[in-house]
Write an enzyme that holds these catalytic residues in place. Structure first.
Site, PDB file in Angstrom:
ATOM      1  N   SER A  86       0.837  -1.201   0.000  1.00  0.00           N
ATOM      2  CA  SER A  86       0.000   0.000   0.000  1.00  0.00           C
ATOM      3  C   SER A  86       0.867   1.244   0.000  1.00  0.00           C
ATOM      4  O   SER A  86       1.955   1.243   0.572  1.00  0.00           O
ATOM      5  CB  SER A  86      -0.906   0.011   1.228  1.00  0.00           C
ATOM      6  OG  SER A  86      -1.942  -0.917   1.070  1.00  0.00           O
TER       7      SER A  86
ATOM      8  N   PRO B  78      -5.778  -8.501   5.399  1.00  0.00           N
ATOM      9  CA  PRO B  78      -6.209  -8.140   6.758  1.00  0.00           C
ATOM     10  C   PRO B  78      -7.175  -9.193   7.329  1.00  0.00           C
ATOM     11  O   PRO B  78      -8.117  -9.605   6.646  1.00  0.00           O
ATOM     12  CB  PRO B  78      -6.943  -6.809   6.552  1.00  0.00           C
ATOM     13  CG  PRO B  78      -6.447  -6.273   5.249  1.00  0.00           C
ATOM     14  CD  PRO B  78      -6.149  -7.478   4.418  1.00  0.00           C
TER      15      PRO B  78
ATOM     16  N   SER C 228      -7.690  -4.182  -3.934  1.00  0.00           N
ATOM     17  CA  SER C 228      -7.135  -3.156  -3.069  1.00  0.00           C
ATOM     18  C   SER C 228      -6.625  -3.854  -1.810  1.00  0.00           C
ATOM     19  O   SER C 228      -6.573  -5.078  -1.767  1.00  0.00           O
ATOM     20  CB  SER C 228      -8.218  -2.141  -2.748  1.00  0.00           C
ATOM     21  OG  SER C 228      -7.705  -1.141  -1.924  1.00  0.00           O
ATOM     22  N   CYS C 229      -6.290  -3.069  -0.763  1.00  0.00           N
ATOM     23  CA  CYS C 229      -5.680  -3.702   0.398  1.00  0.00           C
ATOM     24  C   CYS C 229      -6.732  -4.310   1.321  1.00  0.00           C
ATOM     25  O   CYS C 229      -6.406  -5.059   2.216  1.00  0.00           O
ATOM     26  CB  CYS C 229      -4.828  -2.697   1.144  1.00  0.00           C
ATOM     27  SG  CYS C 229      -5.767  -1.305   1.769  1.00  0.00           S
ATOM     28  N   ILE C 230      -7.994  -3.957   1.113  1.00  0.00           N
ATOM     29  CA  ILE C 230      -9.017  -4.421   2.069  1.00  0.00           C
ATOM     30  C   ILE C 230     -10.225  -4.940   1.311  1.00  0.00           C
ATOM     31  O   ILE C 230     -10.475  -4.559   0.173  1.00  0.00           O
ATOM     32  CB  ILE C 230      -9.404  -3.285   3.035  1.00  0.00           C
ATOM     33  CG1 ILE C 230     -10.339  -3.776   4.130  1.00  0.00           C
ATOM     34  CG2 ILE C 230      -9.983  -2.104   2.309  1.00  0.00           C
ATOM     35  CD1 ILE C 230     -10.550  -2.805   5.253  1.00  0.00           C
TER      36      ILE C 230
END
Lengths: 414, 102
Positions: A296, A352, B100-102
Protein backbone atom coordinates in the site's frame (compact mmCIF):
# COMPACT_ATOMS: atom_id res chain seq x y z
CA UNK A 1 33.84 13.45 2.17
CA UNK A 2 31.17 11.13 0.77
CA UNK A 3 27.71 12.31 -0.21
CA UNK A 4 24.27 10.92 0.50
CA UNK A 5 21.34 12.81 -1.01
CA UNK A 6 17.66 12.34 -0.15
CA UNK A 7 15.09 13.62 -2.64
CA UNK A 8 11.85 14.64 -0.90
CA UNK A 9 11.29 15.85 2.68
CA UNK A 10 7.85 14.35 3.25
CA UNK A 11 7.11 11.48 5.62
CA UNK A 12 9.71 9.04 4.26
CA UNK A 13 12.48 11.51 3.41
CA UNK A 14 12.31 13.38 6.71
CA UNK A 15 12.29 10.11 8.64
CA UNK A 16 15.33 8.81 6.71
CA UNK A 17 17.27 12.04 7.30
CA UNK A 18 16.78 11.53 11.04
CA UNK A 19 17.67 7.84 10.95
CA UNK A 20 20.81 8.49 8.90
CA UNK A 21 21.97 11.49 10.92
CA UNK A 22 22.29 9.11 13.87
CA UNK A 23 23.93 6.23 12.02
CA UNK A 24 26.09 7.47 9.13
CA UNK A 25 29.84 7.78 9.71
CA UNK A 26 31.18 11.32 10.18
CA UNK A 27 32.84 11.45 6.76
CA UNK A 28 29.39 11.39 5.12
CA UNK A 29 27.51 14.54 4.23
CA UNK A 30 23.69 14.33 4.20
CA UNK A 31 21.67 16.63 1.95
CA UNK A 32 17.90 16.58 1.51
CA UNK A 33 16.09 18.33 -1.35
CA UNK A 34 12.51 19.64 -1.26
CA UNK A 35 11.21 22.91 -2.65
CA UNK A 36 8.25 23.04 -0.27
CA UNK A 37 8.41 24.90 3.04
CA UNK A 38 5.59 23.12 4.86
CA UNK A 39 5.25 19.54 6.08
CA UNK A 40 1.64 18.35 5.93
CA UNK A 41 0.26 15.69 8.24
CA UNK A 42 -1.43 13.96 5.30
CA UNK A 43 -3.65 11.56 7.28
CA UNK A 44 -5.32 14.77 8.49
CA UNK A 45 -6.62 15.71 5.01
CA UNK A 46 -9.52 13.28 5.51
CA UNK A 47 -10.83 15.23 8.51
CA UNK A 48 -10.65 18.73 7.04
CA UNK A 49 -13.79 18.54 4.86
CA UNK A 50 -15.86 17.69 7.94
CA UNK A 51 -14.36 20.43 10.10
CA UNK A 52 -12.72 18.02 12.58
CA UNK A 53 -9.32 19.54 11.76
CA UNK A 54 -8.55 22.95 10.40
CA UNK A 55 -5.65 23.71 8.07
CA UNK A 56 -3.48 25.01 10.91
CA UNK A 57 -3.91 21.74 12.83
CA UNK A 58 -2.00 19.68 10.28
CA UNK A 59 0.92 21.83 9.10
CA UNK A 60 4.37 22.52 10.50
CA UNK A 61 7.58 23.87 8.94
CA UNK A 62 9.63 21.23 7.09
CA UNK A 63 12.80 22.73 8.56
CA UNK A 64 11.77 21.91 12.10
CA UNK A 65 12.08 18.16 11.47
CA UNK A 66 15.34 18.03 9.54
CA UNK A 67 18.28 17.14 11.81
CA UNK A 68 21.07 19.67 12.24
CA UNK A 69 23.52 17.36 10.56
CA UNK A 70 21.58 17.38 7.27
CA UNK A 71 21.50 20.30 4.84
CA UNK A 72 18.02 21.15 3.53
CA UNK A 73 18.10 22.40 -0.07
CA UNK A 74 14.84 24.12 -0.99
CA UNK A 75 14.83 23.85 -4.75
CA UNK A 76 12.91 21.98 -7.44
CA UNK A 77 14.41 18.85 -9.01
CA UNK A 78 15.01 18.91 -12.74
CA UNK A 79 16.39 15.41 -13.18
CA UNK A 80 18.64 12.65 -11.94
CA UNK A 81 21.50 11.54 -14.19
CA UNK A 82 21.97 8.04 -12.82
CA UNK A 83 24.91 7.25 -15.10
CA UNK A 84 26.94 10.11 -13.60
CA UNK A 85 25.48 10.03 -10.06
CA UNK A 86 24.37 13.62 -10.42
CA UNK A 87 21.18 15.59 -9.68
CA UNK A 88 20.25 18.68 -11.67
CA UNK A 89 18.18 21.21 -9.75
CA UNK A 90 15.77 23.67 -11.33
CA UNK A 91 18.03 26.63 -10.49
CA UNK A 92 20.84 25.10 -12.57
CA UNK A 93 22.89 23.83 -9.64
CA UNK A 94 24.04 20.23 -9.49
CA UNK A 95 24.47 17.80 -6.60
CA UNK A 96 26.75 14.78 -6.89
CA UNK A 97 26.07 11.75 -4.74
CA UNK A 98 27.54 8.41 -3.76
CA UNK A 99 24.20 7.14 -2.47
CA UNK A 100 20.77 8.46 -3.47
CA UNK A 101 17.48 7.88 -1.64
CA UNK A 102 14.35 8.78 -3.57
CA UNK A 103 11.37 9.70 -1.41
CA UNK A 104 9.36 12.06 -3.60
CA UNK A 105 6.07 10.23 -3.13
CA UNK A 106 3.01 10.55 -5.30
CA UNK A 107 0.59 13.31 -6.19
CA UNK A 108 -2.79 13.52 -7.88
CA UNK A 109 -2.92 14.05 -11.65
CA UNK A 110 -6.54 15.08 -12.42
CA UNK A 111 -5.60 16.11 -15.97
CA UNK A 112 -5.11 12.41 -16.82
CA UNK A 113 -8.91 12.17 -17.20
CA UNK A 114 -10.55 13.99 -20.09
CA UNK A 115 -12.71 16.81 -18.70
CA UNK A 116 -11.82 16.41 -15.02
CA UNK A 117 -10.08 19.77 -14.87
CA UNK A 118 -12.18 22.81 -15.82
CA UNK A 119 -14.31 25.56 -14.30
CA UNK A 120 -16.07 22.90 -12.20
CA UNK A 121 -12.80 21.91 -10.40
CA UNK A 122 -13.18 22.75 -6.71
CA UNK A 123 -16.73 23.97 -7.50
CA UNK A 124 -18.68 20.72 -8.02
CA UNK A 125 -15.71 18.33 -8.45
CA UNK A 126 -13.30 18.05 -5.54
CA UNK A 127 -10.31 16.09 -4.37
CA UNK A 128 -9.29 15.70 -0.74
CA UNK A 129 -5.77 14.45 -1.42
CA UNK A 130 -4.38 17.98 -1.33
CA UNK A 131 -4.70 20.50 1.48
CA UNK A 132 -6.24 22.99 -0.96
CA UNK A 133 -8.81 20.46 -2.17
CA UNK A 134 -9.72 19.41 1.37
CA UNK A 135 -10.15 23.04 2.51
CA UNK A 136 -12.27 23.97 -0.54
CA UNK A 137 -14.39 20.86 -0.01
CA UNK A 138 -14.99 21.90 3.61
CA UNK A 139 -16.28 25.28 2.42
CA UNK A 140 -18.55 23.53 -0.06
CA UNK A 141 -19.96 21.05 2.46
CA UNK A 142 -20.71 23.80 4.96
CA UNK A 143 -23.17 25.43 2.57
CA UNK A 144 -24.32 22.43 0.51
CA UNK A 145 -28.02 21.82 0.68
CA UNK A 146 -27.91 18.18 -0.33
CA UNK A 147 -28.27 16.08 -3.45
CA UNK A 148 -26.25 13.23 -4.91
CA UNK A 149 -22.76 12.88 -3.41
CA UNK A 150 -20.57 10.56 -5.47
CA UNK A 151 -17.30 9.36 -3.92
CA UNK A 152 -15.10 8.08 -6.72
CA UNK A 153 -11.80 6.28 -7.31
CA UNK A 154 -10.29 6.87 -10.75
CA UNK A 155 -7.82 4.00 -10.85
CA UNK A 156 -5.38 2.08 -8.67
CA UNK A 157 -2.81 2.44 -7.24
CA UNK A 158 -3.69 5.36 -4.97
CA UNK A 159 -2.20 6.70 -1.79
CA UNK A 160 -4.02 5.39 1.29
CA UNK A 161 -6.40 3.05 -0.59
CA UNK A 162 -8.95 3.07 2.26
CA UNK A 163 -9.33 6.86 2.40
CA UNK A 164 -12.17 7.08 -0.18
CA UNK A 165 -14.19 4.56 1.80
CA UNK A 166 -13.45 6.43 5.03
CA UNK A 167 -14.62 9.61 3.33
CA UNK A 168 -17.94 7.97 2.41
CA UNK A 169 -18.43 6.71 6.00
CA UNK A 170 -17.56 10.09 7.53
CA UNK A 171 -19.85 11.88 5.06
CA UNK A 172 -22.74 9.66 6.14
CA UNK A 173 -22.11 10.56 9.80
CA UNK A 174 -21.55 14.25 9.00
CA UNK A 175 -24.86 14.65 7.20
CA UNK A 176 -26.63 12.71 9.91
CA UNK A 177 -25.24 15.04 12.56
CA UNK A 178 -26.37 18.00 10.49
CA UNK A 179 -29.83 16.42 10.34
CA UNK A 180 -29.85 16.35 6.55
CA UNK A 181 -28.91 12.74 5.79
CA UNK A 182 -32.33 12.28 4.15
CA UNK A 183 -31.43 15.02 1.66
CA UNK A 184 -28.19 13.31 0.58
CA UNK A 185 -27.76 10.19 -1.53
CA UNK A 186 -24.24 8.74 -1.23
CA UNK A 187 -22.80 6.52 -3.97
CA UNK A 188 -19.36 4.91 -3.98
CA UNK A 189 -17.96 4.41 -7.51
CA UNK A 190 -14.92 2.16 -7.90
CA UNK A 191 -12.97 0.51 -10.74
CA UNK A 192 -12.71 -2.65 -8.64
CA UNK A 193 -15.43 -5.23 -8.23
CA UNK A 194 -16.60 -3.89 -4.90
CA UNK A 195 -15.87 -1.46 -2.08
CA UNK A 196 -14.14 -4.34 -0.30
CA UNK A 197 -12.01 -6.58 -2.50
CA UNK A 198 -10.43 -8.98 -0.01
CA UNK A 199 -12.60 -11.91 1.05
CA UNK A 200 -12.00 -11.66 4.82
CA UNK A 201 -12.57 -7.90 4.96
CA UNK A 202 -15.67 -8.29 2.77
CA UNK A 203 -17.10 -10.91 5.10
CA UNK A 204 -16.47 -8.79 8.22
CA UNK A 205 -17.28 -5.37 6.84
CA UNK A 206 -19.53 -5.76 3.81
CA UNK A 207 -22.55 -4.86 5.96
CA UNK A 208 -21.20 -1.38 6.73
CA UNK A 209 -22.17 0.05 3.36
CA UNK A 210 -25.68 -1.32 3.55
CA UNK A 211 -26.10 -0.17 7.17
CA UNK A 212 -25.08 3.34 6.22
CA UNK A 213 -27.21 3.45 3.08
CA UNK A 214 -24.25 3.86 0.73
CA UNK A 215 -24.76 2.50 -2.77
CA UNK A 216 -21.83 0.95 -4.64
CA UNK A 217 -21.21 1.16 -8.39
CA UNK A 218 -18.42 -1.38 -9.07
CA UNK A 219 -16.30 -2.03 -12.20
CA UNK A 220 -16.51 1.60 -13.27
CA UNK A 221 -13.42 2.70 -15.21
CA UNK A 222 -13.82 6.40 -15.85
CA UNK A 223 -13.14 7.57 -19.40
CA UNK A 224 -14.26 11.19 -19.12
CA UNK A 225 -16.07 13.77 -17.03
CA UNK A 226 -18.70 16.21 -18.29
CA UNK A 227 -18.55 19.13 -15.86
CA UNK A 228 -21.48 20.98 -17.38
CA UNK A 229 -23.87 18.03 -17.16
CA UNK A 230 -22.28 16.76 -13.93
CA UNK A 231 -21.76 13.24 -15.24
CA UNK A 232 -18.90 10.74 -15.31
CA UNK A 233 -18.71 8.19 -18.14
CA UNK A 234 -16.87 4.89 -18.25
CA UNK A 235 -15.42 2.96 -21.19
CA UNK A 236 -18.47 0.77 -21.55
CA UNK A 237 -20.88 3.67 -21.82
CA UNK A 238 -22.06 3.53 -18.21
CA UNK A 239 -22.85 6.95 -16.72
CA UNK A 240 -23.18 8.25 -13.18
CA UNK A 241 -24.62 11.71 -12.53
CA UNK A 242 -23.69 13.72 -9.45
CA UNK A 243 -24.43 16.99 -7.76
CA UNK A 244 -21.16 16.83 -5.85
CA UNK A 245 -18.28 14.62 -6.97
CA UNK A 246 -15.46 13.81 -4.56
CA UNK A 247 -12.89 12.01 -6.65
CA UNK A 248 -9.49 10.48 -6.08
CA UNK A 249 -7.75 11.28 -9.37
CA UNK A 250 -5.01 9.17 -10.93
CA UNK A 251 -1.95 9.09 -8.66
CA UNK A 252 1.45 9.59 -10.26
CA UNK A 253 5.05 9.84 -9.14
CA UNK A 254 6.97 13.13 -9.57
CA UNK A 255 7.59 14.57 -13.05
CA UNK A 256 11.40 14.57 -12.70
CA UNK A 257 11.19 10.76 -12.38
CA UNK A 258 9.88 10.63 -15.94
CA UNK A 259 12.51 13.11 -17.17
CA UNK A 260 15.19 10.94 -15.54
CA UNK A 261 13.94 7.76 -17.20
CA UNK A 262 13.55 6.11 -13.80
CA UNK A 263 9.82 5.36 -13.65
CA UNK A 264 7.04 3.21 -15.07
CA UNK A 265 3.93 4.48 -16.92
CA UNK A 266 2.79 6.34 -13.80
CA UNK A 267 6.30 7.51 -12.76
CA UNK A 268 6.59 4.96 -9.97
CA UNK A 269 10.12 3.58 -9.65
CA UNK A 270 10.79 -0.14 -10.12
CA UNK A 271 12.23 -1.22 -6.77
CA UNK A 272 13.28 -4.51 -5.19
CA UNK A 273 10.43 -5.40 -2.85
CA UNK A 274 12.62 -6.93 -0.16
CA UNK A 275 15.73 -4.70 -0.19
CA UNK A 276 14.30 -1.34 -1.42
CA UNK A 277 17.18 -0.93 -3.87
CA UNK A 278 16.11 0.48 -7.24
CA UNK A 279 16.29 -1.80 -10.26
CA UNK A 280 17.93 1.06 -12.17
CA UNK A 281 21.23 1.29 -10.26
CA UNK A 282 22.70 -0.18 -7.11
CA UNK A 283 23.45 3.14 -5.39
CA UNK A 284 19.84 4.35 -5.76
CA UNK A 285 17.31 3.33 -3.10
CA UNK A 286 13.60 4.14 -3.06
CA UNK A 287 11.17 4.44 -0.15
CA UNK A 288 7.49 5.20 0.41
CA UNK A 289 4.92 6.09 -2.22
CA UNK A 290 7.59 6.66 -4.91
CA UNK A 291 8.20 2.91 -5.34
CA UNK A 292 6.26 0.52 -7.57
CA UNK A 293 6.08 -2.08 -4.78
CA UNK A 294 2.95 -4.22 -4.49
CA UNK A 295 2.44 -2.73 -1.00
CA UNK A 296 0.00 0.00 0.00
CA UNK A 297 1.04 3.58 -0.53
CA UNK A 298 0.79 4.73 3.09
CA UNK A 299 2.82 6.40 5.79
CA UNK A 300 2.89 3.24 7.89
CA UNK A 301 4.50 1.37 4.99
CA UNK A 302 7.16 4.08 4.63
CA UNK A 303 7.72 3.85 8.38
CA UNK A 304 8.28 0.08 8.31
CA UNK A 305 10.44 0.36 5.18
CA UNK A 306 12.57 2.96 6.98
CA UNK A 307 14.15 0.56 9.45
CA UNK A 308 15.10 -1.87 6.67
CA UNK A 309 16.30 0.84 4.31
CA UNK A 310 18.55 2.32 7.01
CA UNK A 311 20.16 -1.06 7.55
CA UNK A 312 20.58 -1.60 3.81
CA UNK A 313 22.14 1.80 3.14
CA UNK A 314 24.71 1.09 5.86
CA UNK A 315 25.33 -2.40 4.47
CA UNK A 316 25.69 -1.04 0.93
CA UNK A 317 28.27 1.51 2.11
CA UNK A 318 30.19 -1.23 3.95
CA UNK A 319 30.08 -3.48 0.88
CA UNK A 320 27.93 -6.09 2.61
CA UNK A 321 25.01 -8.07 1.22
CA UNK A 322 21.64 -6.32 1.54
CA UNK A 323 18.84 -7.59 3.80
CA UNK A 324 16.00 -8.94 1.67
CA UNK A 325 13.59 -8.40 4.53
CA UNK A 326 10.81 -5.93 3.80
CA UNK A 327 7.55 -7.91 3.99
CA UNK A 328 5.08 -5.27 2.75
CA UNK A 329 3.86 -4.56 6.26
CA UNK A 330 1.09 -1.93 6.51
CA UNK A 331 -1.00 -0.83 9.47
CA UNK A 332 -3.95 1.48 8.97
CA UNK A 333 -6.79 2.89 11.02
CA UNK A 334 -10.03 3.19 9.06
CA UNK A 335 -12.59 5.72 10.24
CA UNK A 336 -16.14 4.45 10.05
CA UNK A 337 -17.90 7.52 11.50
CA UNK A 338 -19.65 8.32 14.80
CA UNK A 339 -16.38 8.16 16.74
CA UNK A 340 -15.49 4.64 15.70
CA UNK A 341 -12.74 3.14 13.59
CA UNK A 342 -11.31 -0.13 12.36
CA UNK A 343 -7.69 -1.21 12.40
CA UNK A 344 -6.04 -3.40 9.78
CA UNK A 345 -2.56 -4.95 9.84
CA UNK A 346 -1.32 -6.87 6.78
CA UNK A 347 1.62 -7.52 4.46
CA UNK A 348 2.58 -8.95 1.03
CA UNK A 349 1.47 -12.44 2.05
CA UNK A 350 -1.48 -11.95 4.36
CA UNK A 351 -4.69 -10.02 3.80
CA UNK A 352 -6.21 -8.14 6.76
CA UNK A 353 -7.78 -10.60 9.23
CA UNK A 354 -9.33 -10.24 12.69
CA UNK A 355 -7.31 -10.49 15.90
CA UNK A 356 -5.61 -8.24 18.45
CA UNK A 357 -2.95 -5.55 18.13
CA UNK A 358 -0.21 -4.82 19.05
CA UNK A 359 -0.05 -7.42 21.86
CA UNK A 360 -1.19 -10.88 20.70
CA UNK A 361 -4.31 -11.98 22.59
CA UNK A 362 -4.36 -8.75 24.60
CA UNK A 363 -4.75 -5.81 22.24
CA UNK A 364 -5.83 -3.30 23.41
CA UNK A 365 -6.80 -2.72 19.79
CA UNK A 366 -8.99 -5.11 17.82
CA UNK A 367 -8.27 -5.85 14.17
CA UNK A 368 -10.97 -5.65 11.50
CA UNK A 369 -13.58 -4.66 14.07
CA UNK A 370 -15.22 -1.28 14.73
CA UNK A 371 -14.43 0.29 18.10
CA UNK A 372 -14.09 3.62 19.87
CA UNK A 373 -10.60 2.61 21.00
CA UNK A 374 -9.47 2.33 17.38
CA UNK A 375 -10.79 5.83 16.69
CA UNK A 376 -8.86 7.14 19.71
CA UNK A 377 -5.79 5.37 18.31
CA UNK A 378 -6.24 7.15 15.00
CA UNK A 379 -6.60 10.56 16.64
CA UNK A 380 -3.60 9.92 18.94
CA UNK A 381 -1.55 8.99 15.92
CA UNK A 382 -1.08 12.65 14.94
CA UNK A 383 1.10 13.17 18.01
CA UNK A 384 3.03 9.99 17.28
CA UNK A 385 3.58 11.14 13.68
CA UNK A 386 5.14 14.49 14.59
CA UNK A 387 7.04 13.33 17.65
CA UNK A 388 8.15 9.80 16.81
CA UNK A 389 7.51 8.66 13.27
CA UNK A 390 9.17 11.35 11.16
CA UNK A 391 11.83 11.99 13.77
CA UNK A 392 12.91 8.36 13.46
CA UNK A 393 12.12 7.16 16.98
CA UNK A 394 11.04 3.60 17.60
CA UNK A 395 7.30 3.16 18.26
CA UNK A 396 6.93 0.72 21.20
CA UNK A 397 5.46 -2.74 20.47
CA UNK A 398 5.21 -2.10 16.73
CA UNK A 399 7.77 -3.99 14.63
CA UNK A 400 8.83 -3.35 11.04
CA UNK A 401 7.94 -6.91 10.06
CA UNK A 402 4.34 -7.91 10.59
CA UNK A 403 3.76 -9.95 13.70
CA UNK A 404 1.87 -13.17 12.98
CA UNK A 405 0.80 -13.99 16.55
CA UNK A 406 -2.64 -12.77 17.61
CA UNK A 407 -4.07 -12.91 14.10
CA UNK A 408 -6.78 -15.28 12.88
CA UNK A 409 -5.16 -16.42 9.65
CA UNK A 410 -7.47 -19.42 9.40
CA UNK A 411 -10.02 -16.90 8.07
CA UNK A 412 -7.94 -16.60 4.90
CA UNK A 413 -8.62 -20.17 3.85
CA UNK A 414 -12.40 -19.82 3.95
CA UNK B 1 -11.33 -25.83 -4.49
CA UNK B 2 -9.99 -28.49 -6.85
CA UNK B 3 -11.47 -29.01 -10.28
CA UNK B 4 -10.60 -30.68 -13.55
CA UNK B 5 -10.26 -28.59 -16.68
CA UNK B 6 -9.16 -30.04 -20.03
CA UNK B 7 -8.02 -33.20 -18.24
CA UNK B 8 -5.85 -31.32 -15.73
CA UNK B 9 -6.33 -30.84 -12.00
CA UNK B 10 -6.60 -27.14 -11.23
CA UNK B 11 -6.88 -25.26 -7.92
CA UNK B 12 -9.33 -22.37 -7.97
CA UNK B 13 -10.34 -19.92 -5.25
CA UNK B 14 -14.01 -19.38 -4.47
CA UNK B 15 -14.26 -16.68 -7.16
CA UNK B 16 -12.93 -19.04 -9.82
CA UNK B 17 -9.40 -17.65 -10.10
CA UNK B 18 -6.37 -19.96 -10.35
CA UNK B 19 -4.36 -20.00 -7.15
CA UNK B 20 -1.18 -21.21 -8.86
CA UNK B 21 -0.18 -19.81 -12.24
CA UNK B 22 2.01 -22.90 -12.82
CA UNK B 23 -1.20 -24.87 -13.43
CA UNK B 24 -2.15 -22.54 -16.28
CA UNK B 25 -2.16 -23.84 -19.85
CA UNK B 26 -3.69 -22.48 -23.06
CA UNK B 27 -6.36 -25.16 -22.81
CA UNK B 28 -7.26 -24.01 -19.30
CA UNK B 29 -7.42 -20.43 -20.59
CA UNK B 30 -9.74 -21.40 -23.42
CA UNK B 31 -12.01 -23.25 -21.02
CA UNK B 32 -12.23 -20.35 -18.53
CA UNK B 33 -12.76 -17.91 -21.41
CA UNK B 34 -15.69 -20.00 -22.57
CA UNK B 35 -17.21 -19.75 -19.08
CA UNK B 36 -16.85 -15.97 -19.40
CA UNK B 37 -18.53 -16.09 -22.81
CA UNK B 38 -15.34 -15.24 -24.69
CA UNK B 39 -13.80 -17.15 -27.60
CA UNK B 40 -10.06 -16.53 -27.57
CA UNK B 41 -8.58 -15.22 -30.83
CA UNK B 42 -5.12 -14.09 -31.97
CA UNK B 43 -5.90 -10.68 -30.47
CA UNK B 44 -6.34 -12.08 -26.94
CA UNK B 45 -3.06 -13.95 -26.46
CA UNK B 46 -0.64 -11.00 -26.43
CA UNK B 47 -2.80 -9.36 -23.76
CA UNK B 48 -2.85 -12.53 -21.67
CA UNK B 49 0.93 -12.86 -21.99
CA UNK B 50 1.42 -9.21 -21.01
CA UNK B 51 -0.73 -9.64 -17.88
CA UNK B 52 1.16 -12.78 -16.88
CA UNK B 53 4.50 -11.05 -17.36
CA UNK B 54 3.40 -8.11 -15.19
CA UNK B 55 2.17 -10.54 -12.55
CA UNK B 56 5.47 -12.42 -12.52
CA UNK B 57 7.27 -9.09 -12.06
CA UNK B 58 4.81 -8.29 -9.25
CA UNK B 59 3.63 -5.10 -10.91
CA UNK B 60 0.11 -4.08 -9.78
CA UNK B 61 -2.23 -3.81 -12.77
CA UNK B 62 -4.90 -1.30 -13.71
CA UNK B 63 -6.98 -0.79 -16.84
CA UNK B 64 -5.06 2.36 -17.67
CA UNK B 65 -1.73 0.63 -17.23
CA UNK B 66 -2.79 -2.02 -19.73
CA UNK B 67 -3.98 0.81 -22.00
CA UNK B 68 -0.52 2.40 -21.88
CA UNK B 69 1.31 -0.89 -22.42
CA UNK B 70 1.41 -0.66 -26.19
CA UNK B 71 -0.20 -4.13 -26.38
CA UNK B 72 -3.80 -2.87 -26.61
CA UNK B 73 -5.50 0.44 -25.96
CA UNK B 74 -8.34 0.61 -23.45
CA UNK B 75 -11.09 0.46 -26.08
CA UNK B 76 -9.58 -2.66 -27.66
CA UNK B 77 -9.17 -4.17 -24.20
CA UNK B 78 -12.90 -3.70 -23.55
CA UNK B 79 -13.73 -5.09 -27.00
CA UNK B 80 -11.66 -8.23 -26.34
CA UNK B 81 -12.95 -8.82 -22.79
CA UNK B 82 -16.37 -7.12 -22.58
CA UNK B 83 -17.93 -6.34 -19.20
CA UNK B 84 -14.95 -6.02 -16.85
CA UNK B 85 -11.83 -6.51 -18.96
CA UNK B 86 -9.17 -6.61 -16.25
CA UNK B 87 -11.19 -8.92 -14.04
CA UNK B 88 -12.02 -11.34 -16.85
CA UNK B 89 -8.62 -11.18 -18.55
CA UNK B 90 -6.89 -11.83 -15.20
CA UNK B 91 -9.04 -14.89 -14.59
CA UNK B 92 -8.31 -16.23 -18.08
CA UNK B 93 -4.59 -15.48 -17.65
CA UNK B 94 -4.52 -17.48 -14.40
CA UNK B 95 -3.49 -14.52 -12.23
CA UNK B 96 -5.26 -13.04 -9.17
CA UNK B 97 -8.13 -10.60 -9.40
CA UNK B 98 -7.05 -6.95 -9.19
CA UNK B 99 -7.64 -5.89 -5.59
CA UNK B 100 -7.14 -3.16 -3.07
CA UNK B 101 -5.68 -3.70 0.40
CA UNK B 102 -9.02 -4.42 2.07
Amino acid sequence: MKDLVILGAGTAGTMMSNHLAKRLAKDWRIRIVDQRKIHHYQPGYLFIPFGTYKEEDIVKPIKKFIPERAELIQEGILKVDKDHDRIYLENGETLDYDVLIIATGTDIAPDEIDGMMGPHWHQSVFDFYTLEGAVKLHEKLETWEGGHLVVHITEMPIKCPVAPLEFAFLADAYFEQRKMRNKVKITFVTPMDGAFTKPVASAHLGHLLKDKGIEVVPNFNIMSLDGENKTIMDYEGKEVSYDLLVTVPTNKGADYVERSGLGDELNFIPTNKGTLQSNAKENIFVIGDATNLPASKAGSVAHFEGEILLENVIRFIEGKELMDEFDGHANCFIETGHGKALLIDFNYHHQPVSGTFPLPGVGPLNLLKESRMNHMGKMAFKWIYWNMLITGKHIPFVSAKMQEAGKNFEEETV
Amino acid sequence: METTIAGQTIDLNNEGYLTDIKQWTKEVAMHIAQEEGITLTDGHWPVIEYLQEQYRNEVPLSIRKVGKSGVVDIKQFYALFPGGPLKKASRIAGIPKPASCI
